[in-house]
Design a protein around this motif. Structure first.
Motif, PDB file in Angstrom:
ATOM      1  N   ALA A  68       0.789  -1.237   0.000  1.00  0.00           N
ATOM      2  CA  ALA A  68       0.000   0.000   0.000  1.00  0.00           C
ATOM      3  C   ALA A  68       0.817   1.281   0.000  1.00  0.00           C
ATOM      4  O   ALA A  68       0.254   2.363  -0.002  1.00  0.00           O
ATOM      5  CB  ALA A  68      -0.931  -0.007   1.225  1.00  0.00           C
ATOM      6  N   ARG A  69       2.140   1.175   0.021  1.00  0.00           N
ATOM      7  CA  ARG A  69       2.966   2.394   0.014  1.00  0.00           C
ATOM      8  C   ARG A  69       3.439   2.666  -1.415  1.00  0.00           C
ATOM      9  O   ARG A  69       4.093   1.818  -2.036  1.00  0.00           O
ATOM     10  CB  ARG A  69       4.149   2.236   0.961  1.00  0.00           C
ATOM     11  CG  ARG A  69       5.047   3.449   0.997  1.00  0.00           C
ATOM     12  CD  ARG A  69       5.996   3.431   2.180  1.00  0.00           C
ATOM     13  NE  ARG A  69       5.344   3.946   3.378  1.00  0.00           N
ATOM     14  CZ  ARG A  69       5.458   3.399   4.584  1.00  0.00           C
ATOM     15  NH1 ARG A  69       6.183   2.309   4.740  1.00  0.00           N
ATOM     16  NH2 ARG A  69       4.858   3.939   5.624  1.00  0.00           N
ATOM     17  N   LEU A  70       3.087   3.844  -1.912  1.00  0.00           N
ATOM     18  CA  LEU A  70       3.444   4.229  -3.277  1.00  0.00           C
ATOM     19  C   LEU A  70       4.305   5.490  -3.243  1.00  0.00           C
ATOM     20  O   LEU A  70       4.077   6.382  -2.409  1.00  0.00           O
ATOM     21  CB  LEU A  70       2.178   4.516  -4.101  1.00  0.00           C
ATOM     22  CG  LEU A  70       1.189   3.355  -4.272  1.00  0.00           C
ATOM     23  CD1 LEU A  70      -0.131   3.863  -4.791  1.00  0.00           C
ATOM     24  CD2 LEU A  70       1.775   2.312  -5.220  1.00  0.00           C
ATOM     25  N   PHE A  71       5.266   5.560  -4.156  1.00  0.00           N
ATOM     26  CA  PHE A  71       6.086   6.763  -4.286  1.00  0.00           C
ATOM     27  C   PHE A  71       5.745   7.398  -5.621  1.00  0.00           C
ATOM     28  O   PHE A  71       5.887   6.768  -6.670  1.00  0.00           O
ATOM     29  CB  PHE A  71       7.569   6.417  -4.172  1.00  0.00           C
ATOM     30  CG  PHE A  71       7.914   5.857  -2.815  1.00  0.00           C
ATOM     31  CD1 PHE A  71       8.126   6.705  -1.736  1.00  0.00           C
ATOM     32  CD2 PHE A  71       7.970   4.477  -2.602  1.00  0.00           C
ATOM     33  CE1 PHE A  71       8.411   6.200  -0.472  1.00  0.00           C
ATOM     34  CE2 PHE A  71       8.257   3.963  -1.337  1.00  0.00           C
ATOM     35  CZ  PHE A  71       8.475   4.830  -0.274  1.00  0.00           C
ATOM     36  N   ALA A  72       5.236   8.636  -5.574  1.00  0.00           N
ATOM     37  CA  ALA A  72       4.721   9.292  -6.770  1.00  0.00           C
ATOM     38  C   ALA A  72       5.399  10.636  -6.982  1.00  0.00           C
ATOM     39  O   ALA A  72       6.134  11.135  -6.117  1.00  0.00           O
ATOM     40  CB  ALA A  72       3.210   9.479  -6.630  1.00  0.00           C
ATOM     41  N   GLU A  73       5.127  11.214  -8.170  1.00  0.00           N
ATOM     42  CA  GLU A  73       5.664  12.544  -8.502  1.00  0.00           C
ATOM     43  C   GLU A  73       4.540  13.445  -8.981  1.00  0.00           C
ATOM     44  O   GLU A  73       3.623  12.988  -9.674  1.00  0.00           O
ATOM     45  CB  GLU A  73       6.714  12.437  -9.628  1.00  0.00           C
ATOM     46  CG  GLU A  73       8.065  11.995  -9.158  1.00  0.00           C
ATOM     47  CD  GLU A  73       9.120  12.179 -10.253  1.00  0.00           C
ATOM     48  OE1 GLU A  73       8.795  12.735 -11.328  1.00  0.00           O
ATOM     49  OE2 GLU A  73      10.273  11.775 -10.023  1.00  0.00           O
ATOM     50  N   THR A  74       4.629  14.724  -8.629  1.00  0.00           N
ATOM     51  CA  THR A  74       3.711  15.716  -9.179  1.00  0.00           C
ATOM     52  C   THR A  74       4.164  16.044 -10.607  1.00  0.00           C
ATOM     53  O   THR A  74       5.257  15.630 -11.034  1.00  0.00           O
ATOM     54  CB  THR A  74       3.706  17.004  -8.343  1.00  0.00           C
ATOM     55  OG1 THR A  74       5.035  17.547  -8.351  1.00  0.00           O
ATOM     56  CG2 THR A  74       3.290  16.731  -6.899  1.00  0.00           C
ATOM     57  N   LEU A  75       3.355  16.810 -11.326  1.00  0.00           N
ATOM     58  CA  LEU A  75       3.689  17.160 -12.710  1.00  0.00           C
ATOM     59  C   LEU A  75       5.011  17.928 -12.808  1.00  0.00           C
ATOM     60  O   LEU A  75       5.711  17.839 -13.808  1.00  0.00           O
ATOM     61  CB  LEU A  75       2.551  17.989 -13.334  1.00  0.00           C
ATOM     62  CG  LEU A  75       1.229  17.224 -13.542  1.00  0.00           C
ATOM     63  CD1 LEU A  75       0.156  18.147 -14.076  1.00  0.00           C
ATOM     64  CD2 LEU A  75       1.417  16.026 -14.483  1.00  0.00           C
ATOM     65  N   ASN A  76       5.352  18.682 -11.736  1.00  0.00           N
ATOM     66  CA  ASN A  76       6.617  19.433 -11.789  1.00  0.00           C
ATOM     67  C   ASN A  76       7.758  18.730 -11.047  1.00  0.00           C
ATOM     68  O   ASN A  76       8.758  19.337 -10.693  1.00  0.00           O
ATOM     69  CB  ASN A  76       6.424  20.869 -11.255  1.00  0.00           C
ATOM     70  CG  ASN A  76       5.917  20.880  -9.826  1.00  0.00           C
ATOM     71  OD1 ASN A  76       5.847  19.816  -9.200  1.00  0.00           O
ATOM     72  ND2 ASN A  76       5.556  22.045  -9.314  1.00  0.00           N
ATOM     73  N   GLY A  77       7.581  17.435 -10.805  1.00  0.00           N
ATOM     74  CA  GLY A  77       8.681  16.625 -10.261  1.00  0.00           C
ATOM     75  C   GLY A  77       8.775  16.542  -8.758  1.00  0.00           C
ATOM     76  O   GLY A  77       9.727  15.963  -8.231  1.00  0.00           O
ATOM     77  N   GLY A  78       7.789  17.099  -8.044  1.00  0.00           N
ATOM     78  CA  GLY A  78       7.802  17.004  -6.578  1.00  0.00           C
ATOM     79  C   GLY A  78       7.522  15.585  -6.114  1.00  0.00           C
ATOM     80  O   GLY A  78       6.677  14.884  -6.673  1.00  0.00           O
TER      81      GLY A  78
END
Length: 341
Positions: A68-78
């Protein structure tokens, strides 16, 4: 007199927080506490057979932990960490996000080439509602994208992901393992069945409550997060027969306790049902269904320690924990076990 959170504090040296699971599973230690005699015994978990007898019912939670732990990015790389908590609809989930300031409503996040999500709402307590976008089966995509959501006090990397699952887990849905069940092996369960002990399976998907500390000093002001449970007819029939015949119902873990005590009537009888529970058990509490408990050692000032204290008294449990610290038992999710009779 009000019950204070600080009443459930105990001192724990950091080196006693287990970082890795015992190998094999049933080689962990077992502290046995006899409530009537106020007596403590020190055993190995597989010795539990010596405390069970024909006719007992062992109640286990068949939930399975999601990666259940995901590592994601915002559109500007955050960078954003996302923890799945609860499925709301087919593709909609309640999640925890860190840092929250990057996740306003409408924010789109990319996990990998297969999985995307959009923030659709924010709850009063700061969790996000999100919608996932993917192709194929969500569980398959998640198995490739996610990692096991180990508690924050475990700093070692888990080499074998199955060690944060019970050997009897079946239904995906938990954000954390029902850790009292981690000590059982298939062989030990077979031996227990061979003794004439019945095993009943209930379901409670472990959610946010596991991660949320008690932040109020007055225990009664703490709000428990709701978690989904199910008790089917087969489990209800097994447990009800035992209660009517005066046989013991032994819960494996606090999640099983919370499920049984949510569903049981005043005589300890269950009706098959499902729903959400936010039951909060703290002393003094009169148990309707549960006669004994197998559990791990819990965090200071936690709702789980309060639940365990309800089986005898706060003073007794804190004394037992003091002994466990002195005897260098291993604590928390990958730690040793305790049997309260």
């Amino acid at each position: 007199m009000s019950l204070k959170t600080s009443d459930f504090y105990y001192d724990l040296p950091e080196e006693l927080i287990a970082q890795t699971p015992a190998e094999p599973r049933d080689s962990s230690r077992l502290l046995v506490y006899h409530r009537d005699e106020k007596k403590i015994e020190h055993k190995i978990f597989r010795d539990i057979c010596g405390y069970l007898k024909a006719g007992d019912v062992l109640v286990v939670n068949r939930t399975k932990v999601l990666p259940a732990r995901l590592f994601a990015e915002t559109l500007n790389g955050g960078k954003v960490e996302v923890l799945l908590l609860k499925r709301l609809q087919l593709d909609e989930w309640e999640v925890l996000v860190r840092p929250g300031k990057k996740c306003k409503i409408g924010t789109r996040l990319t996990v990998n080439k297969e999985l995307f999500l959009e923030v659709t709402g924010i709850t009063d307590s700061g969790e996000r509602h999100v919608r996932f976008f993917y192709e194929g089966a969500f569980e398959d995509v998640l198995s490739r994208a996610g990692t096991m959501p180990l508690p924050p006090y475990i700093h070692e990397k888990l080499k074998d992901q199955t060690r944060y699952q019970t050997v009897y887990c079946k239904e995906n849905g938990s954000a954390a393992a029902p850790t009292a069940g981690l000590h059982f092996t298939p062989e030990l369960l077979e031996k227990i069945r061979g003794m004439g002990v019945e095993i009943a399976e209930v379901l409670l998907h472990v959610g946010l409550g596991t991660f949320r500390p008690v932040k109020v000093e007055n225990v009664l002001e703490h709000k428990m997060h709701s978690e989904y449970y199910e008790v089917n007819k087969e489990a209800a029939d097994i447990i009800n027969r035992a209660k009517r015949e005066g046989r013991r119902v032994i819960a494996v873990g606090t999640t099983s306790v919370r499920t049984l005590e949510t569903v049981a009537d005043e005589n300890g009888i269950l009706k098959p049902c499902k729903g959400d529970t936010s039951i909060f058990i703290y002393p003094p509490y009169k148990f309707k269904c549960v006669d004994a408990l197998i559990t791990n050692f819990h965090l200071p000032e936690s709702t789980l320690l309060m639940l365990v204290s309800s089986l005898c008294s706060r003073e007794e449990i804190l004394q037992v924990y003091k002994t466990a610290v002195e005897e260098k038992y291993r604590f928390f999710s990958f730690g040793d076990a305790m049997l309260i009779l």
